[in-house]
Design a protein around this motif. Structure first.
Motif, PDB file in Angstrom:
ATOM      1  N   PRO A 113       0.836  -1.213   0.000  1.00 13.93           N
ATOM      2  CA  PRO A 113       0.000   0.000   0.000  1.00 13.93           C
ATOM      3  C   PRO A 113       0.862   1.251   0.000  1.00 13.93           C
ATOM      4  N   GLN A 114       0.428   2.237  -0.763  1.00 10.35           N
ATOM      5  CA  GLN A 114       1.203   3.464  -0.864  1.00 10.35           C
ATOM      6  C   GLN A 114       0.274   4.652  -1.055  1.00 10.35           C
TER       7      GLN A 114
ATOM      8  N   ALA B  13      -2.631  10.300  -4.244  1.00 11.79           N
ATOM      9  CA  ALA B  13      -2.849   9.138  -5.096  1.00 11.79           C
ATOM     10  C   ALA B  13      -2.604   7.884  -4.279  1.00 11.79           C
TER      11      ALA B  13
ATOM     12  N   SER C  54      -2.404   3.774  -3.763  1.00 12.55           N
ATOM     13  CA  SER C  54      -2.245   2.422  -4.316  1.00 12.55           C
ATOM     14  C   SER C  54      -2.660   1.458  -3.215  1.00 12.55           C
TER      15      SER C  54
ATOM     16  N   ARG D 236      -5.348  -2.023  -2.253  1.00 11.57           N
ATOM     17  CA  ARG D 236      -6.022  -3.165  -2.867  1.00 11.57           C
ATOM     18  C   ARG D 236      -7.441  -2.800  -3.275  1.00 11.57           C
TER      19      ARG D 236
ATOM     20  N   PHE E 276      -9.426   0.794  -2.959  1.00  9.40           N
ATOM     21  CA  PHE E 276      -9.525   2.175  -2.490  1.00  9.40           C
ATOM     22  C   PHE E 276     -10.898   2.468  -1.899  1.00  9.40           C
TER      23      PHE E 276
ATOM     24  N   LYS F 298     -10.176   7.263  -9.818  1.00  8.47           N
ATOM     25  CA  LYS F 298      -8.747   7.592  -9.886  1.00  8.47           C
ATOM     26  C   LYS F 298      -8.012   7.233  -8.599  1.00  8.47           C
ATOM     27  N   SER F 299      -8.715   6.648  -7.644  1.00  7.43           N
ATOM     28  CA  SER F 299      -8.108   6.287  -6.355  1.00  7.43           C
ATOM     29  C   SER F 299      -7.350   7.472  -5.767  1.00  7.43           C
ATOM     30  N   THR F 300      -8.013   8.592  -5.748  1.00  5.98           N
ATOM     31  CA  THR F 300      -7.373   9.825  -5.313  1.00  5.98           C
ATOM     32  C   THR F 300      -8.287  10.587  -4.353  1.00  5.98           C
TER      33      THR F 300
END
Length: 124
Positions: free
Chosen positions: A2-3, A23, A25, A27, A29, A76-78
């Protein structure tokens, strides 16, 4: 692994605006509540804002209520933090966080993951 990677920090004059982005990362979001914390020099890290998985329910610290807006883009997982009417006391390193919503606790977000932080400096 995860980041969370923050961007958008910088130097701005009092009264100005910045938009932070994070942003993620992860598994999944959409399974996480997201939030922002900040830490000023010599001070403890403090809660700023959080948004639940539904993208609708939001929470703000009293000090930023009405000036900051949190939002998330699941596609966008943001996660974003729009900061308006900035004050010198908003100067801090801002950290993105991912975790679980917790009711009735000191902070509405129990954090599982942290970003590295982005510096926000507001000059008077």
């Amino acid at each position: 692994q995860p980041q969370l990677v923050e961007s958008g920090g910088g130097l701005v004059q009092a009264g100005g605006s910045l938009r932070l982005s994070c942003a993620a990362s992860l598994r999944s979001f959409s399974s996480y509540a997201m939030g922002w914390f900040r830490q000023a020099p010599g001070k403890e890290r403090e809660f700023v804002s959080a948004i639940r998985r539904n993208g609708i329910t939001t929470f703000y610290a009293d000090s930023v209520e009405g000036r900051f807006t949190i939002s998330r883009d699941t596609a966008k997982s943001t996660v974003f933090l729009q900061m308006n009417s900035l004050k010198p006391e908003d100067t801090a390193v801002y950290y993105c966080a991912a975790g679980v919503y917790q009711y009735g606790s000191r902070w509405p977000l129990r954090t599982d993951y942290w970003g590295q932080g982005t510096q926000v400096t507001v000059s008077s």
